[in-house]
Design an enzyme around this catalytic site. Structure first.
Site, mmCIF file in Angstrom:
data_model
loop_
_atom_site.group_PDB
_atom_site.id
_atom_site.type_symbol
_atom_site.label_atom_id
_atom_site.label_comp_id
_atom_site.label_asym_id
_atom_site.label_seq_id
_atom_site.Cartn_x
_atom_site.Cartn_y
_atom_site.Cartn_z
ATOM 1 N N HIS A 19 0.912 -1.388 0.145
ATOM 2 C CA HIS A 19 -0.135 0.108 -0.175
ATOM 3 C C HIS A 19 0.506 1.396 0.098
ATOM 4 O O HIS A 19 0.394 2.040 -0.615
ATOM 5 C CB HIS A 19 -1.228 -0.090 1.449
ATOM 6 N N GLU A 27 -10.876 -10.665 -5.181
ATOM 7 C CA GLU A 27 -9.130 -10.694 -5.298
ATOM 8 C C GLU A 27 -9.207 -11.771 -4.896
ATOM 9 O O GLU A 27 -7.693 -11.480 -3.726
ATOM 10 C CB GLU A 27 -9.052 -9.582 -4.574
ATOM 11 N N ASP A 45 -4.340 -8.154 -4.689
ATOM 12 C CA ASP A 45 -4.417 -8.716 -3.847
ATOM 13 C C ASP A 45 -4.436 -10.399 -4.584
ATOM 14 O O ASP A 45 -4.146 -12.036 -3.687
ATOM 15 C CB ASP A 45 -5.541 -9.278 -2.575
ATOM 16 N N CYS A 81 -9.208 -2.866 -10.850
ATOM 17 C CA CYS A 81 -8.970 -2.158 -10.148
ATOM 18 C C CYS A 81 -7.494 -1.599 -9.495
ATOM 19 O O CYS A 81 -7.311 -0.817 -8.856
ATOM 20 C CB CYS A 81 -9.877 -1.337 -9.218
HETATM 21 C C1 PEP Z 1 -6.518 -4.993 -5.270
HETATM 22 O O1 PEP Z 1 -6.443 -5.935 -4.021
HETATM 23 O O2 PEP Z 1 -5.731 -5.075 -6.698
HETATM 24 C C2 PEP Z 1 -6.766 -4.074 -4.327
HETATM 25 C C3 PEP Z 1 -7.763 -2.894 -5.767
HETATM 26 O O3 PEP Z 1 -7.417 -3.606 -3.646
HETATM 27 P P1 PEP Z 1 -5.797 -2.900 -2.418
HETATM 28 O O4 PEP Z 1 -4.868 -2.319 -3.308
HETATM 29 O O5 PEP Z 1 -6.857 -1.694 -1.639
HETATM 30 O O6 PEP Z 1 -5.932 -3.735 -1.051
HETATM 31 MG MG MG Z 2 -6.582 -6.015 -2.530
#
Ligand code: PEP
Ligand code: MG
Length: 587
Positions: free
Chosen positions: A191, A436, A460, A507
């Site tokens: 993150h 995910e 994920d 996403c």
């Molecule tokens: C993902 O897991 O691809 C996602 C978009 O969520 P995050 O990166 O917040 O876990």
């Molecule tokens: Mg995620």
């Protein structure tokens, strides 16, 4: 001149002096203080020990409550050590004898202990060395964690160098002065890396020891395309990078002029490009870059940015601010995705910081379903905000159908309560889920019957498919969106979505990487939600290719069975199709 290589996570070139803000696990520089300051340094030692003992006491109590007194005893032992007057005397004596800072005194006294335990033949004592290592880190964090205040006092541009940064620390960086970020820890979709990308500054993670090799004030080139940090560059290197930076700025300007052009392939296929955001303040710049809405609002950041849990009204105000900033454009609010690497201070009572395997633990929708007060508070805020503009609600980390049903039941229940209280809630809010977790991808056909839309979260999905922690720099080369198993899962979800008429978007960061755009189009995806700085280049690629070309790329990739071959093929195809879009990172 020295060059270090890491994992590039945000492109671009920066030339700036270093600001080293973290000292955990690095050699603490020996800095002397005038004799008149030694008393103040004693006080800093005492305060840091006290604060560390307090932290440990909290952990001890939590452990005692959840795991029992027996296991909690180890923390009593640690607290006892920190409060031992002989240890405190040793720190003070070190300050007095060598006239050094509190951090150097703490570091060197602990280090002697660590070294002597490490050399012990008995494994029991060697393990105690690890305990002391941990205490050393904890106390140093108290003393130099304050290094972050250096950022607050920053008056000149700098490149931030750190051992590690939490997502909330990264989110609070001031973009006007921070020109780049280079850190020891982390993988491509940790993150912290995602936030660095969202800040639109060059960033490199997984450098291993950059915080130890760099000192504040060192001249640096941060090459976010190739993942290089160059310390004390020579004149020729500097000249070369200045030229590259200039031509990148020109190229970025030309892409920006596409803002009002549609994201449409050469043969007329329309693609939707929305933005991933963490805070409503990111919306105006995202719209400037051409975002058509927000496809992923990571609402947990309202928790991460504050020391206390936000109230329902505070969350409501934040969501309304996002809706207003979008002025009618769509907003997909993802419900709280906390836990694992996103551990805010404000909800300590329900977070288990000692979980052995937090990415497989009580995170995300699981945390919400086990803590209904937290979940219901957020859902009330979301449903109240829905009166102000078009929103969708999305649940993260759904791994089985019961979770989806439970989450929808809670949502319906909150809606009924609000309506009973006379609050009107629009009745056409689409409710969707992230795909995910591999189980959700494999079972997409069943989920499609009970959800309004899918959003594929590859960040994920990759880590759970290939069993590689997305934030672990030591195994980062195994983490790849080009893994054939990941591509197969995406293909399957898109196929199910098409057949069941379920809108689907992607996403994860994969959609922000130029080399994957053609493949994703070829697999049938038409909706992407990406980090705002990646929008112009992605649009440029979409506008330069035909769907036929993309389908051919997807077919070619389907015949390959190694992630290395797929990654190379995708780079080659991009280079052939859109030579101009090929940044140094893919060269
Ligand atoms: C993902 O897991 O691809 C996602 C978009 O969520 P995050 O990166 O917040 O876990
Ligand atoms: Mg995620």
């Amino acid at each position: 001149m020295q060059t270090r290589k890491g994992i590039p996570v945000s492109p671009g070139i920066a030339i700036a002096p270093a600001l080293v803000i973290d000292a955990e696990d690095q050699a603490v520089p020996r800095r002397t203080v005038p004799a008149s300051r030694t008393k103040a340094e004693h006080q800093r030692v005492n305060d840091a020990l006290k604060a560390s003992a307090k932290e440990l006491e909290d952990i001890r109590q939590q452990t005692a409550a959840t795991l029992g007194e027996e296991l909690a005893r180890i923390f009593s032992f640690h607290i006892g050590m920190l409060e031992d007057p002989t240890l405190v005397d040793q720190f003070h004596a070190q300050v007095d004898t060598y006239q050094v800072t509190a951090e150097f005194a703490v570091h060197s006294v602990f280090q002697k202990w660590v070294d002597s335990f490490a050399a012990h033949p008995d494994p029991f004592f060697r393990d105690r060395g690890l305990d002391i290592q941990d205490l050393r880190r904890r106390v140093l964090r108290q003393l130099i964690g304050g290094g972050l205040s250096a950022i607050a006092n920053l008056s000149r541009p700098a490149a931030v160098i750190a051992h590690d940064l939490t997502p909330s620390q990264t989110a609070n960086l001031d973009r006007s002065l921070i020109k780049a970020l280079a850190i020891d820890a982390g993988g491509q979709t940790s993150h912290t890396a995602i936030l660095a990308h969202a800040l639109g500054i060059p960033a490199i993670v997984g450098l291993g020891d950059i915080a130890r090799r760099t000192s504040t004030g060192d001249n640096l080139v941060i090459d976010g395309d190739r993942g290089l940090v160059i310390i004390d560059p020579d004149a020729a290197t500097l000249l070369d990078y200045r030229q590259q930076a200039r031509s990148q700025r020109q190229r970025a300007e030309s892409y920006r002029s596409l803002k009002n052009e549609p994201a449409e392939t050469r043969d007329g296929t329309r693609v939707s490009l929305q933005a991933n955001i963490e805070f409503p303040s990111e919306i105006p710049p995202a719209l400037e870059l051409g975002a058509e809405g927000v496809g992923l609002y990571r609402t947990e950041y309202v928790y991460l940015a504050n020391d206390t849990a936000p109230t329902e009204d505070e969350q409501y105000d934040t969501y309304v601010a996002a809706i207003r900033a979008l002025d009618g454009k769509p907003l997909t609010l993802r419900t709280i995705d906390l836990g694992a690497d996103k551990m805010p201070a404000g909800i300590d009572a329900i977070l288990d910081r000692t979980e052995r395997n937090p990415f497989l633990g009580c995170r995300s929708i699981r945390l919400c379903l086990q803590n209904l007060e937290l979940f219901r508070t957020q859902l009330r805020a979301v449903l109240r905000a829905a009166a102000h503009g078009p929103i969708k609600i999305m649940f993260p980390l759904i791994s089985n159908i019961m979770e989806l049903r439970q989450a929808k039941m809670v949502l319906d229940d909150v809606r009924e309560d609000l309506e009973d209280q006379g609050v009107s809630v629009p009745d056409n809010i689409p409710v969707g889920m992230m795909i995910e977790v591999p189980s959700a991808a494999i079972q997409a056909h069943a989920f499609a019957k009970e959800t309004d839309f899918f959003s594929i979260g590859t960040n994920d999905l990759i880590q759970y498919t290939v069993a590689v922690d997305r934030g672990n720099e030591h195994i980062a080369s195994l983490y790849s969106a080009a893994h054939p198993a990941v591509i197969s899962l995406i293909k399957e979800v898109v196929r199910v979505a098409k057949r069941s008429d379920t809108p689907v978007s992607l996403c994860g960061e994969m959609a922000s990487l130029p080399e994957f755009t053609m493949l994703l189009l070829g697999l049938g995806l038409r909706n992407f939600s990406i980090t705002p700085p990646a929008i112009p280049l992605t649009k440029q690629i979409i506008r330069s290719v035909s769907l036929q070309q993309c389908q051919r790329v997807a077919r070619r990739v389907a015949g390959l069975d190694s992630q290395k071959d797929i990654a190379n093929t995708l780079k080659e195809e991009l280079r052939k199709a859109v030579p101009d879009a090929v940044q140094a990172r893919t060269a």
